[in-house]
Design an enzyme around this catalytic site. Structure first.
Site, mmCIF file in Angstrom:
data_model
loop_
_atom_site.group_PDB
_atom_site.id
_atom_site.type_symbol
_atom_site.label_atom_id
_atom_site.label_comp_id
_atom_site.label_asym_id
_atom_site.label_seq_id
_atom_site.Cartn_x
_atom_site.Cartn_y
_atom_site.Cartn_z
ATOM 1 N N ASN A 11 0.502 -1.219 -0.165
ATOM 2 C CA ASN A 11 0.078 -0.054 0.006
ATOM 3 C C ASN A 11 0.963 0.912 -0.340
ATOM 4 O O ASN A 11 1.572 1.407 1.132
ATOM 5 C CB ASN A 11 -0.429 -0.108 1.565
ATOM 6 C CG ASN A 11 -1.864 1.080 1.176
ATOM 7 O OD1 ASN A 11 -1.697 2.333 0.087
ATOM 8 N ND2 ASN A 11 -2.958 1.202 2.863
ATOM 9 N N THR A 27 -4.539 -3.392 5.194
ATOM 10 C CA THR A 27 -3.759 -4.133 4.190
ATOM 11 C C THR A 27 -3.684 -6.266 4.081
ATOM 12 O O THR A 27 -3.758 -7.028 3.218
ATOM 13 C CB THR A 27 -2.082 -3.378 3.566
ATOM 14 O OG1 THR A 27 -2.562 -2.902 3.692
ATOM 15 C CG2 THR A 27 -1.387 -4.175 2.173
ATOM 16 N N LYS A 74 -0.369 -13.858 29.469
ATOM 17 C CA LYS A 74 -0.208 -15.534 28.125
ATOM 18 C C LYS A 74 -1.321 -15.397 27.360
ATOM 19 O O LYS A 74 -2.096 -15.981 27.917
ATOM 20 C CB LYS A 74 0.574 -16.762 28.406
ATOM 21 C CG LYS A 74 1.092 -16.865 27.138
ATOM 22 C CD LYS A 74 1.879 -18.947 27.396
ATOM 23 C CE LYS A 74 2.905 -19.009 26.657
ATOM 24 N NZ LYS A 74 3.642 -20.178 26.631
ATOM 25 N N ASP A 109 -3.244 -2.611 9.084
ATOM 26 C CA ASP A 109 -3.317 -3.741 8.970
ATOM 27 C C ASP A 109 -4.524 -3.889 8.493
ATOM 28 O O ASP A 109 -5.108 -5.480 7.959
ATOM 29 C CB ASP A 109 -3.938 -3.685 10.861
ATOM 30 C CG ASP A 109 -3.205 -4.047 11.715
ATOM 31 O OD1 ASP A 109 -1.862 -4.581 11.708
ATOM 32 O OD2 ASP A 109 -3.191 -3.191 13.109
ATOM 33 N N GLU A 152 -6.583 -7.921 3.943
ATOM 34 C CA GLU A 152 -7.452 -7.775 2.818
ATOM 35 C C GLU A 152 -6.521 -9.305 2.059
ATOM 36 O O GLU A 152 -6.796 -9.567 1.355
ATOM 37 C CB GLU A 152 -7.087 -7.103 1.829
ATOM 38 C CG GLU A 152 -8.382 -5.269 2.348
ATOM 39 C CD GLU A 152 -8.147 -4.663 0.824
ATOM 40 O OE1 GLU A 152 -7.307 -4.562 -0.034
ATOM 41 O OE2 GLU A 152 -8.338 -3.815 1.201
ATOM 42 N N GLU A 192 -11.508 -2.901 10.042
ATOM 43 C CA GLU A 192 -11.871 -2.248 8.384
ATOM 44 C C GLU A 192 -12.818 -2.549 8.952
ATOM 45 O O GLU A 192 -13.899 -3.612 9.438
ATOM 46 C CB GLU A 192 -11.104 -3.245 7.575
ATOM 47 C CG GLU A 192 -10.031 -3.124 7.366
ATOM 48 C CD GLU A 192 -9.387 -1.830 6.710
ATOM 49 O OE1 GLU A 192 -10.090 -1.631 6.110
ATOM 50 O OE2 GLU A 192 -8.626 -1.428 7.456
ATOM 51 N N THR A 208 -0.037 2.697 10.290
ATOM 52 C CA THR A 208 0.037 3.871 11.398
ATOM 53 C C THR A 208 -0.192 2.720 13.352
ATOM 54 O O THR A 208 0.541 2.860 14.084
ATOM 55 C CB THR A 208 -1.312 4.096 12.143
ATOM 56 O OG1 THR A 208 -1.783 5.015 10.736
ATOM 57 C CG2 THR A 208 -1.052 5.036 12.703
ATOM 58 N N TYR A 238 -8.454 -21.025 19.628
ATOM 59 C CA TYR A 238 -9.264 -20.056 20.943
ATOM 60 C C TYR A 238 -9.147 -18.422 20.129
ATOM 61 O O TYR A 238 -7.776 -17.975 20.576
ATOM 62 C CB TYR A 238 -9.174 -20.631 22.542
ATOM 63 C CG TYR A 238 -9.771 -22.557 22.325
ATOM 64 C CD1 TYR A 238 -11.120 -22.368 23.240
ATOM 65 C CD2 TYR A 238 -8.918 -23.308 22.204
ATOM 66 C CE1 TYR A 238 -11.283 -23.347 23.530
ATOM 67 C CE2 TYR A 238 -8.740 -24.611 22.815
ATOM 68 C CZ TYR A 238 -10.203 -25.055 23.141
ATOM 69 O OH TYR A 238 -10.025 -25.986 23.466
ATOM 70 N N GLY A 261 0.896 4.618 6.280
ATOM 71 C CA GLY A 261 2.286 5.151 6.812
ATOM 72 C C GLY A 261 2.991 6.541 6.613
ATOM 73 O O GLY A 261 4.524 6.154 6.570
#
Length: 307
Positions: free
Chosen positions: A9, A68, A224, A66, A71, A285, A106, A231, A13
């Protein structure tokens, strides 16, 4: 020679990748890759590219935020489904491409979760490496996501915040946009079924996730969190009924501190029934509106290049 499809992309950023593109391609060349470069120009470009071209490549590396990655993963999961269907008819369906990721967005929550370096060239080295690990992928009513499906308070911030604002302010852009939404937060009545465990209540935020951070904030402090165990964690913030409960909810947003206002469930399949249509976000998104959301964990569905 390994065939690689590199999808990036150019606007993510502040266009950070552009100044390093030649160096990144040189890293791929030293790794012995035959690389095809594909810059995205519009939404869903990366998904369509994977679906149309993915079967011709051994590895698909993407660079962006995130969105990109979301997708590309969606395309890979669609491709995986097609391969599995073809394998019923033929033994020549081929193997699923490995996914590499160079985060330049970002926030980059998923990259943080699997410890991909923030520096572009270091991340490119990881993307080109032979170190791989399979991670879980989710789907909400057939729409795939990498690390979070969410509704309610602040969840629309990531896709409603203009790209120019994200580029200018970075992570504070999310906080600013979220603050502007504080006076419009509405609760939703939901009935949740997590592998047979039932919870029925009003809440202002719901997240089904296996991420260590969402929106760049560590909202849920567990010792953790596993991204490959099959899950999901379902985390709900109950509607505050008084100032004390409001403070507890705000404390969760700011620090991730659990309290009586927070309800946590765990499951492979999580169904959320609401009284009305609810707007969801998937990996930041727009995930559409759903009255009933059936969220399923596909254990270790996509193999990623890792540090």
């Amino acid at each position: 020679m390994e065939r690689v499809l590199f999808i990036y992309n150019p606007n993510a950023g502040k266009g950070a990748l552009k100044n390093h593109l030649s160096d990144v391609l040189e890293i791929f060349r030293h790794a012995g890759f035959d690389t095809t470069v594909y810059p995205t120009l519009k939404p869903e470009d990366a998904t369509n590219c994977v679906l149309e071209r993915g079967t011709d490549y051994d590895r698909i590396i993407c660079s962006g935020g995130d969105g990109t990655l979301h997708e590309v993963v969606h395309g890979l999961m669609e491709l995986k489904g097609l391969r599995e269907m073809n394998s019923l008819l033929s033994d020549n369906s081929g193997r699923q491409p490995v996914c590499g990721y160079i985060p330049t967005g970002t926030v980059n929550d998923f990259a943080t979760g699997i410890r991909i370096p923030k520096r572009i060239l270091n991340a490119a080295e990881v993307a080109a490496s032979d170190r791989h690990h399979a991670y879980d992928i989710g789907d909400l009513n057939g729409h795939y996501f990498t690390y979070v499906a969410a509704f309610g308070a602040f969840t629309s911030v990531s896709y409603e915040t203009p790209q120019a604002t994200k580029n200018l302010l970075g992570k504070p852009a999310y906080i600013l946009e979220g603050a502007l939404q504080l006076n419009t937060i509405k609760s939703s009545h939901v009935r949740v079924d997590a592998d047979g465990e039932i919870w029925d209540n009003d809440c202002i935020l719901g997240m089904v996730t296996n991420a260590k951070s969402v929106g760049g904030m560590n909202l849920y402090k567990r010792k953790k969190i596993l991204l490959d165990d099959g899950y999901f964690d379902a985390i709900f913030v109950k509607e505050p009924k008084n100032p004390i409960e409001l403070n507890l909810a705000i404390s969760f947003f700011l620090t991730g501190e659990e309290s009586s206002q927070i309800h946590v469930m765990k499951g492979k399949k999580i169904t959320i029934d609401a009284d009305t249509e609810i707007a969801y976000t998937l990996d930041g998104e727009n995930g559409g509106t759903h009255k009933k959301a059936v969220i399923t964990n596909h254990k270790q569905a996509i193999t990623f290049s890792v540090p």
